[in-house]
Design a protein around this motif. Structure first.
Motif, PDB file in Angstrom:
ATOM      1  N   LEU A 303       9.450  28.292   0.595  1.00 36.56           N
ATOM      2  CA  LEU A 303       9.957  26.957   0.267  1.00 36.56           C
ATOM      3  C   LEU A 303      11.171  26.594   1.112  1.00 36.56           C
ATOM      4  O   LEU A 303      11.302  25.454   1.573  1.00 36.56           O
ATOM      5  N   VAL A 304      12.059  27.575   1.330  1.00 35.19           N
ATOM      6  CA  VAL A 304      13.243  27.315   2.147  1.00 35.19           C
ATOM      7  C   VAL A 304      12.827  26.946   3.572  1.00 35.19           C
ATOM      8  O   VAL A 304      13.397  26.025   4.186  1.00 35.19           O
ATOM      9  N   ARG A 305      11.829  27.652   4.099  1.00 37.65           N
ATOM     10  CA  ARG A 305      11.342  27.329   5.448  1.00 37.65           C
ATOM     11  C   ARG A 305      10.793  25.903   5.488  1.00 37.65           C
ATOM     12  O   ARG A 305      11.071  25.155   6.442  1.00 37.65           O
ATOM     13  N   ILE A 306      10.045  25.515   4.462  1.00 36.32           N
ATOM     14  CA  ILE A 306       9.490  24.158   4.426  1.00 36.32           C
ATOM     15  C   ILE A 306      10.615  23.131   4.326  1.00 36.32           C
ATOM     16  O   ILE A 306      10.578  22.078   4.972  1.00 36.32           O
ATOM     17  N   LEU A 307      11.647  23.434   3.522  1.00 31.29           N
ATOM     18  CA  LEU A 307      12.761  22.496   3.374  1.00 31.29           C
ATOM     19  C   LEU A 307      13.513  22.309   4.686  1.00 31.29           C
ATOM     20  O   LEU A 307      14.095  21.246   4.938  1.00 31.29           O
ATOM     21  N   ARG A 308      13.493  23.321   5.527  1.00 28.30           N
ATOM     22  CA  ARG A 308      14.163  23.215   6.827  1.00 28.30           C
ATOM     23  C   ARG A 308      13.290  22.527   7.867  1.00 28.30           C
ATOM     24  O   ARG A 308      13.778  21.730   8.670  1.00 28.30           O
ATOM     25  N   GLU A 309      11.972  22.862   7.852  1.00 27.36           N
ATOM     26  CA  GLU A 309      11.112  22.483   8.976  1.00 27.36           C
ATOM     27  C   GLU A 309       9.991  21.507   8.611  1.00 27.36           C
ATOM     28  O   GLU A 309       9.395  20.904   9.505  1.00 27.36           O
ATOM     29  N   GLY A 310       9.704  21.352   7.351  1.00 23.79           N
ATOM     30  CA  GLY A 310       8.525  20.590   6.956  1.00 23.79           C
ATOM     31  C   GLY A 310       8.687  19.088   7.094  1.00 23.79           C
ATOM     32  O   GLY A 310       9.791  18.574   7.280  1.00 23.79           O
ATOM     33  N   ASP A 311       7.548  18.388   6.960  1.00 24.35           N
ATOM     34  CA  ASP A 311       7.590  16.931   6.962  1.00 24.35           C
ATOM     35  C   ASP A 311       8.010  16.429   5.584  1.00 24.35           C
ATOM     36  O   ASP A 311       8.233  17.211   4.656  1.00 24.35           O
ATOM     37  N   HIS A 312       8.099  15.117   5.463  1.00 23.93           N
ATOM     38  CA  HIS A 312       8.607  14.536   4.212  1.00 23.93           C
ATOM     39  C   HIS A 312       7.760  14.952   3.006  1.00 23.93           C
ATOM     40  O   HIS A 312       8.301  15.388   1.982  1.00 23.93           O
ATOM     41  N   GLU A 313       6.421  14.812   3.115  1.00 24.30           N
ATOM     42  CA  GLU A 313       5.550  15.120   1.977  1.00 24.30           C
ATOM     43  C   GLU A 313       5.658  16.579   1.569  1.00 24.30           C
ATOM     44  O   GLU A 313       5.649  16.915   0.380  1.00 24.30           O
ATOM     45  N   SER A 314       5.762  17.468   2.560  1.00 16.64           N
ATOM     46  CA  SER A 314       5.894  18.896   2.249  1.00 16.64           C
ATOM     47  C   SER A 314       7.213  19.180   1.553  1.00 16.64           C
ATOM     48  O   SER A 314       7.285  20.007   0.632  1.00 16.64           O
ATOM     49  N   LEU A 325      11.042  26.193 -10.679  1.00 15.50           N
ATOM     50  CA  LEU A 325      11.601  27.539 -10.640  1.00 15.50           C
ATOM     51  C   LEU A 325      13.046  27.574 -11.103  1.00 15.50           C
ATOM     52  O   LEU A 325      13.517  28.602 -11.610  1.00 15.50           O
ATOM     53  N   SER A 326      13.779  26.471 -10.940  1.00 10.97           N
ATOM     54  CA  SER A 326      15.201  26.467 -11.281  1.00 10.97           C
ATOM     55  C   SER A 326      15.452  26.666 -12.772  1.00 10.97           C
ATOM     56  O   SER A 326      16.534  27.101 -13.161  1.00 10.97           O
ATOM     57  N   GLY A 327      14.463  26.376 -13.588  1.00  6.33           N
ATOM     58  CA  GLY A 327      14.628  26.574 -15.022  1.00  6.33           C
ATOM     59  C   GLY A 327      14.106  27.901 -15.513  1.00  6.33           C
ATOM     60  O   GLY A 327      14.101  28.156 -16.726  1.00  6.33           O
ATOM     61  N   CYS A 328      13.660  28.771 -14.595  1.00  4.01           N
ATOM     62  CA  CYS A 328      13.075  30.065 -14.975  1.00  4.01           C
ATOM     63  C   CYS A 328      14.113  31.177 -14.848  1.00  4.01           C
ATOM     64  O   CYS A 328      14.828  31.266 -13.848  1.00  4.01           O
ATOM     65  N   ARG A 329      14.190  32.018 -15.853  1.00  8.01           N
ATOM     66  CA  ARG A 329      15.180  33.101 -15.872  1.00  8.01           C
ATOM     67  C   ARG A 329      14.983  34.059 -14.703  1.00  8.01           C
ATOM     68  O   ARG A 329      15.951  34.598 -14.157  1.00  8.01           O
ATOM     69  N   ILE A 330      13.734  34.269 -14.279  1.00  3.61           N
ATOM     70  CA  ILE A 330      13.451  35.198 -13.189  1.00  3.61           C
ATOM     71  C   ILE A 330      13.784  34.586 -11.839  1.00  3.61           C
ATOM     72  O   ILE A 330      14.429  35.204 -10.987  1.00  3.61           O
ATOM     73  N   SER A 331      13.307  33.355 -11.619  1.00  3.05           N
ATOM     74  CA  SER A 331      13.399  32.773 -10.281  1.00  3.05           C
ATOM     75  C   SER A 331      14.702  32.048 -10.003  1.00  3.05           C
ATOM     76  O   SER A 331      15.053  31.827  -8.838  1.00  3.05           O
ATOM     77  N   SER A 332      15.427  31.664 -11.035  1.00  3.01           N
ATOM     78  CA  SER A 332      16.696  30.961 -10.799  1.00  3.01           C
ATOM     79  C   SER A 332      17.666  31.782  -9.952  1.00  3.01           C
ATOM     80  O   SER A 332      18.231  31.258  -8.977  1.00  3.01           O
ATOM     81  N   PRO A 333      17.906  33.067 -10.240  1.00  2.18           N
ATOM     82  CA  PRO A 333      18.785  33.856  -9.371  1.00  2.18           C
ATOM     83  C   PRO A 333      18.234  34.007  -7.953  1.00  2.18           C
ATOM     84  O   PRO A 333      19.005  34.124  -7.001  1.00  2.18           O
ATOM     85  N   VAL A 334      16.911  34.011  -7.828  1.00  2.00           N
ATOM     86  CA  VAL A 334      16.300  34.136  -6.498  1.00  2.00           C
ATOM     87  C   VAL A 334      16.657  32.922  -5.650  1.00  2.00           C
ATOM     88  O   VAL A 334      16.958  33.052  -4.460  1.00  2.00           O
ATOM     89  N   ILE A 335      16.637  31.743  -6.244  1.00  2.00           N
ATOM     90  CA  ILE A 335      17.021  30.532  -5.514  1.00  2.00           C
ATOM     91  C   ILE A 335      18.459  30.655  -5.020  1.00  2.00           C
ATOM     92  O   ILE A 335      18.766  30.350  -3.867  1.00  2.00           O
ATOM     93  N   ARG A 336      19.312  31.143  -5.882  1.00  2.00           N
ATOM     94  CA  ARG A 336      20.734  31.281  -5.521  1.00  2.00           C
ATOM     95  C   ARG A 336      20.924  32.273  -4.378  1.00  2.00           C
ATOM     96  O   ARG A 336      21.703  32.036  -3.449  1.00  2.00           O
ATOM     97  N   ASP A 337      20.209  33.389  -4.426  1.00  2.00           N
ATOM     98  CA  ASP A 337      20.408  34.451  -3.437  1.00  2.00           C
ATOM     99  C   ASP A 337      19.630  34.220  -2.140  1.00  2.00           C
ATOM    100  O   ASP A 337      19.832  34.951  -1.166  1.00  2.00           O
ATOM    101  N   SER A 338      18.748  33.245  -2.120  1.00  4.81           N
ATOM    102  CA  SER A 338      17.872  33.046  -0.955  1.00  4.81           C
ATOM    103  C   SER A 338      18.497  32.201   0.139  1.00  4.81           C
ATOM    104  O   SER A 338      17.936  32.085   1.228  1.00  4.81           O
ATOM    105  N   GLY A 339      19.644  31.596  -0.156  1.00  3.48           N
ATOM    106  CA  GLY A 339      20.224  30.665   0.803  1.00  3.48           C
ATOM    107  C   GLY A 339      19.640  29.271   0.681  1.00  3.48           C
ATOM    108  O   GLY A 339      19.850  28.426   1.565  1.00  3.48           O
ATOM    109  N   ALA A 340      18.912  29.012  -0.414  1.00  2.00           N
ATOM    110  CA  ALA A 340      18.273  27.704  -0.586  1.00  2.00           C
ATOM    111  C   ALA A 340      19.290  26.617  -0.923  1.00  2.00           C
ATOM    112  O   ALA A 340      19.111  25.459  -0.519  1.00  2.00           O
ATOM    113  N   ILE A 341      20.344  26.977  -1.652  1.00  2.00           N
ATOM    114  CA  ILE A 341      21.263  25.942  -2.153  1.00  2.00           C
ATOM    115  C   ILE A 341      21.938  25.165  -1.023  1.00  2.00           C
ATOM    116  O   ILE A 341      21.979  23.921  -1.071  1.00  2.00           O
TER     117      ILE A 341
END
Length: 463
Positions: A303-314, A325-341
């Motif tokens: 997802l981070v790659r798409i947010l950097r390189e993808g087109d508008h629809e992607s 994913l931001s509301g999920c107990r498992i994936s929320s920390p992953v978003i924080r640690d992935s450099g997505a923010i």
């Protein structure tokens, strides 16, 4: 062939009524060989004649039998390029009934011819499909599948099953007989159109309440469907994706079948594809698979790659998944640690309106966690959220206000957002959130009190 077609038909009819067996065999052989060239209006009157021979029990008829020759001739007629109407006509004349009656007692070449003819009829004729399902034909097919080792014959039978599997009765029988493995096998073998039908049956089976989905997972349905998602054409890919979405809802933490089959990159590819329906399916599946940390890490990385390189629809689709994913107990920390923010902060500042709305939803969700608030603050989200309180559309203002409210209540950040209290949109969201919290707390207390009173009442009744 030197005769006119009408005269040829008249001679064929006379031979089939009055001729000896050798003459009848010769006439049917010629009709089989020339069936592709004979006009449909000439072939049509031959169908009831051949059907009568197929339906008639001929005692002591040595091989090659008249019935086998009639079945082969009907198969040749049904397989011609424009034979759909003729195949439908065969169903109305009762050919399917005869096939069901003859199949259990047939062997060798005769059996193969009957199965091939039945395959054509169930593919083209709805009446034939109904006849098979209501006339005991499904049980005949099941018995042959359970006893046949010939790969070619088994392939024809599985293709018949894939067509019949679109009927609710057949799916119910497969579950009742514990034979779901056969529809999974059908989805993995045969022509692509046949596998596609079996794939549709799996999706429909997955919609039945109970343990069906888990059984399909255990039977290896996922790798079969993933292969279709990888190798199929546009329509087949969507059908396979729909079936996988149905099964992904029931992973219950067991994502191994999906990860081992390589499903995640294929759904990421679908997420970036041009089809809006495919994008929606991919969003659902990726959100479901992120229940395990290693899946969430892989998904968020894409997802981070798409947010950097993808087109508008992607980017719209990627931020939709991020929101889930931001509301999920498992994936929320992953978003924080992935450099997505930091990437999301850039999009909140300069993305399209739809992308900004999705990102604001993500930040509103993440702002409820202290570690996420720290990451948002470090990435420079607070000033942008404050600006959106004034300049964004209603959706952006509401989401920004929700995020700012969580910063407002945090002593570490209160001083940075305290002036938000003067913004009407912030006060509105603040009051709404406070009422919601109060209401939830009241409901919890009321439920607890009712439970205690109910327990006391039961004890009094017991005493």
């Amino acid at each position: 062939m030197d005769l006119g077609w009408e005269e040829a038909l008249r001679k064929f009819q006379n031979v089939m009524v009055l001729g000896t067996k050798p003459l009848k065999m010769e006439a049917m052989d010629k009709l089989s060989r020339f069936s592709e060239h004979v006009p449909k209006h000439v072939l049509s009157p031959a169908i009831p004649i051949l059907t009568e021979i197929l339906a008639k029990s001929i005692p002591n008829d040595p091989s090659p039998s008249l019935q086998e020759a009639a079945a082969y001739c009907l198969m040749c007629i049904s397989c011609r390029g424009d034979g759909v109407a003729l195949a439908i006509e065969m169903g109305t004349h009762g050919v399917t009934h005869s096939l069901i009656r003859l199949l259990p007692h047939s062997k060798g070449t005769m059996q193969e011819v009957l199965i091939k003819l039945l395959l054509v009829l169930v593919n083209f004729s709805n009446e034939s499909r109904i006849t098979v399902c209501s006339g005991g034909g499904f049980r005949v097919i099941m018995n042959l599948l359970n006893s046949h080792n010939n790969d070619n014959i088994r392939l024809y039978l599985l293709e018949i099953l894939s067509m019949l599997g679109l009927q609710k009765y057949v799916r119910n029988e497969l579950m009742r007989l514990g034979a779901l493995h056969l529809i999974v096998e059908a989805a993995g073998t045969g022509s692509m159109i046949s596998r596609e039908r079996a794939c549709q049956s799996i999706e429909l089976l997955g919609g039945v309440p109970g343990e069906t989905e888990h059984e399909l997972l255990e039977l290896g349905a996922v790798p079969v469907l993933v292969q279709l998602l990888r190798d199929g054409d546009k329509i087949t890919k969507l059908i396979a994706a729909k079936s996988l979405r149905r099964l992904s809802v029931h992973v219950d933490g067991n994502t191994r079948p999906f990860t081992q089959a390589g499903a995640i990159p294929l759904f990421v590819e679908l997420l970036q594809g041009p089809d809006p329906y495919g994008k929606g399916i991919a969003e659902d599946v990726l959100s479901e698979l992120a229940v395990r940390e290693h899946c969430a890490i892989e998904i968020v990385g894409h997802l981070v790659r798409i947010l950097r390189e993808g087109d508008h629809e992607s980017k719209v689709s990627a931020t939709n998944v991020m929101w889930d994913l931001s509301g999920c107990r498992i994936s929320s920390p992953v978003i924080r640690d992935s450099g997505a923010i930091p990437v999301l902060v850039v999009l909140l500042r300069s993305g399209t309106e739809t992308v900004m709305e999705n990102v604001s939803r993500v930040f509103a969700e993440l702002s409820y966690d202290g570690a996420d608030r720290l990451a948002l603050a470090k990435a420079g989200a607070i000033p942008i959220l404050m600006v959106l309180l004034h300049q964004g559309n209603e959706e952006l203002r509401d989401n920004a206000a929700e995020a700012i409210f969580n910063f407002y209540e945090d002593p570490l950040y209160h001083h940075r957002v305290s002036h938000a209290i003067y913004v009407p949109s912030f006060r509105y969201i603040r009051d709404r959130l406070i009422r919601t919290r109060t209401s939830n707390g009241h409901m919890t207390s009321s439920s607890r009190r009712m439970s205690v009173e109910h327990l006391i009442g039961n004890l009094q009744d017991f005493l």
